[in-house]
Write an enzyme that holds these catalytic residues in place. Structure first.
Site, PDB file in Angstrom:
ATOM      1  N   LYS A  52       0.843  -1.208   0.000  1.00  0.00           N
ATOM      2  CA  LYS A  52       0.000   0.000   0.000  1.00  0.00           C
ATOM      3  C   LYS A  52       0.877   1.256   0.000  1.00  0.00           C
ATOM      4  O   LYS A  52       0.624   2.208  -0.745  1.00  0.00           O
ATOM      5  CB  LYS A  52      -0.942  -0.020   1.214  1.00  0.00           C
ATOM      6  N   GLN A  96      -4.151  -1.678   9.775  1.00  0.00           N
ATOM      7  CA  GLN A  96      -4.155  -3.002   9.156  1.00  0.00           C
ATOM      8  C   GLN A  96      -4.707  -4.037  10.138  1.00  0.00           C
ATOM      9  O   GLN A  96      -4.318  -4.085  11.298  1.00  0.00           O
ATOM     10  CB  GLN A  96      -2.721  -3.361   8.712  1.00  0.00           C
ATOM     11  N   ASP A 119     -10.600   2.931   4.511  1.00  0.00           N
ATOM     12  CA  ASP A 119     -10.880   1.498   4.398  1.00  0.00           C
ATOM     13  C   ASP A 119     -12.391   1.241   4.349  1.00  0.00           C
ATOM     14  O   ASP A 119     -12.816   0.125   4.055  1.00  0.00           O
ATOM     15  CB  ASP A 119     -10.294   0.752   5.606  1.00  0.00           C
TER      16      ASP A 119
HETATM   17  N1  GUN Z   1      -6.850  -6.989   6.461  1.00  0.00           N
HETATM   18  C1  GUN Z   1      -7.290  -7.709   5.402  1.00  0.00           C
HETATM   19  N2  GUN Z   1      -7.809  -6.888   4.456  1.00  0.00           N
HETATM   20  C2  GUN Z   1      -7.695  -5.640   4.927  1.00  0.00           C
HETATM   21  C3  GUN Z   1      -8.047  -4.364   4.390  1.00  0.00           C
HETATM   22  O1  GUN Z   1      -8.599  -4.210   3.292  1.00  0.00           O
HETATM   23  N3  GUN Z   1      -7.761  -3.289   5.187  1.00  0.00           N
HETATM   24  C4  GUN Z   1      -7.184  -3.434   6.407  1.00  0.00           C
HETATM   25  N4  GUN Z   1      -6.955  -2.331   7.116  1.00  0.00           N
HETATM   26  N5  GUN Z   1      -6.846  -4.595   6.920  1.00  0.00           N
HETATM   27  C5  GUN Z   1      -7.102  -5.687   6.179  1.00  0.00           C
END
Ligand code: GUN
Length: 292
Positions: A52, A96, A119
């Site tokens: 990311k 995350q 998110d």
């Molecule tokens: N863990 C698995 N997928 C995601 C996501 O799209 N965003 C975040 N923050 N954590 C995750």
């Protein structure tokens, strides 16, 4: 069978985002700035967050990676989130998941300011999505919708079976696929780990979205010929033929299912890349809405 190619589609969308960022900045807007919070050192989370942050650089965004210790308290993590909420330089915040077991993900997500919830996990974002109001869509379902749109797949009237009921993929997918929109307008069935006779549902599906987190769970005998397969799973399995000793597979038994279906996403290079597109589009939107 046609591959739904995450490299191709994400490349196209990233070019659009880059152009939009340049346009935004030439009109006096400031660079979008994403803050990614990583608690502990789960290797998969490290890889996702690293990707990311790398994409932020590629697209002309600023990014801040906040690495925090696995043994921190929930209160300290919430204090960090509040600090980012109040930092005028930050447009989007992602924490995350998963978090260490002693920290409640709900409490942390609830602490993110909805205007920075790129998110799309905050109850305000999810509530707006449910009501069909403009909002930040959760990144993976958003990315899947972008992929269906790119390939001009007309989902109206199709029967879509979603396997998995998580707040971040399965549940929002059912909402987006059933909404009055394009893609959308599907008749949706939600299945999950407690569904009896799953095959009875999947064999009637025109689209299967597999988001259950079990390697190769959807097998060829569960798929109607001509179905569209969206594989959200990213599972690491042992593979002695690989130097690393392992490889990634999805929730779908790709080798045996692919010959049967009309379209299918590969793993890797499928939905995972689209998740990043969803996140980046949300971050740009957050910057634009905050900068107005
Ligand atoms: N863990 C698995 N997928 C995601 C996501 O799209 N965003 C975040 N923050 N954590 C995750």
């Amino acid at each position: 069978m046609q591959l739904l190619d995450g490299v191709l589609v994400s490349g196209h969308i990233k070019e659009q985002i880059k152009e939009e960022v340049i346009k935004w900045q030439s009109g006096g807007g400031k660079k979008p700035h994403l803050a990614a919070v990583l608690v502990g050192n789960n290797p998969a989370s490290e890889a996702y967050v690293g990707s990311k942050v790398k994409h932020c650089e590629e697209l002309g965004f600023d990014s801040t990676l906040l690495r925090l210790p696995a043994d921190m308290t929930e209160a300290d993590l919430i204090a960090e989130v509040e600090r980012l909420n109040n930092d005028n330089n930050i447009d989007g915040i992602l924490v995350q998941l998963p978090l260490p077991a002693h920290i409640s993900p709900d409490s942390v997500i609830n602490a993110i300011h909805p205007a920075k919830d790129v998110d799309g996990f905050h109850p305000i974002s999810q509530g707006r999505m449910l009501l069909g109001q403009p909002t930040f869509l959760p990144a993976t379902p958003y990315g899947i919708m972008l992929m269906l749109e790119y390939y001009k797949i007309d989902t109206a009237g199709m029967h879509c079976v979603v396997i998995g009921r998580s707040n971040i993929v399965g549940t929002p997918m059912t909402i987006l696929m059933s909404r009055n929109g394009n893609p959308g307008n599907a008749t949706v069935t939600m299945c999950h780990s407690r569904t009896k006779n799953l095959k009875d549902f999947t064999l009637n599906a025109d689209i299967i979205v597999a988001a259950i987190g079990r390697p190769k769970y959807v097998t060829a005998d569960m798929v109607k010929p001509g179905a569209i397969i969206i594989d959200v799973g990213i599972n690491r399995i042992d593979d002695a033929t690989k130097k690393s000793g392992s490889r990634l597979v999805g929730d779908v038994d790709f080798d045996n299912v692919a010959p049967l279906c009309s379209y299918i996403t590969p793993v890797p290079k499928g939905v995972g890349l689209m998740t990043i597109c969803g996140l980046m589009k949300n971050t740009l939107l957050a910057a634009q809405l905050r900068g107005k």
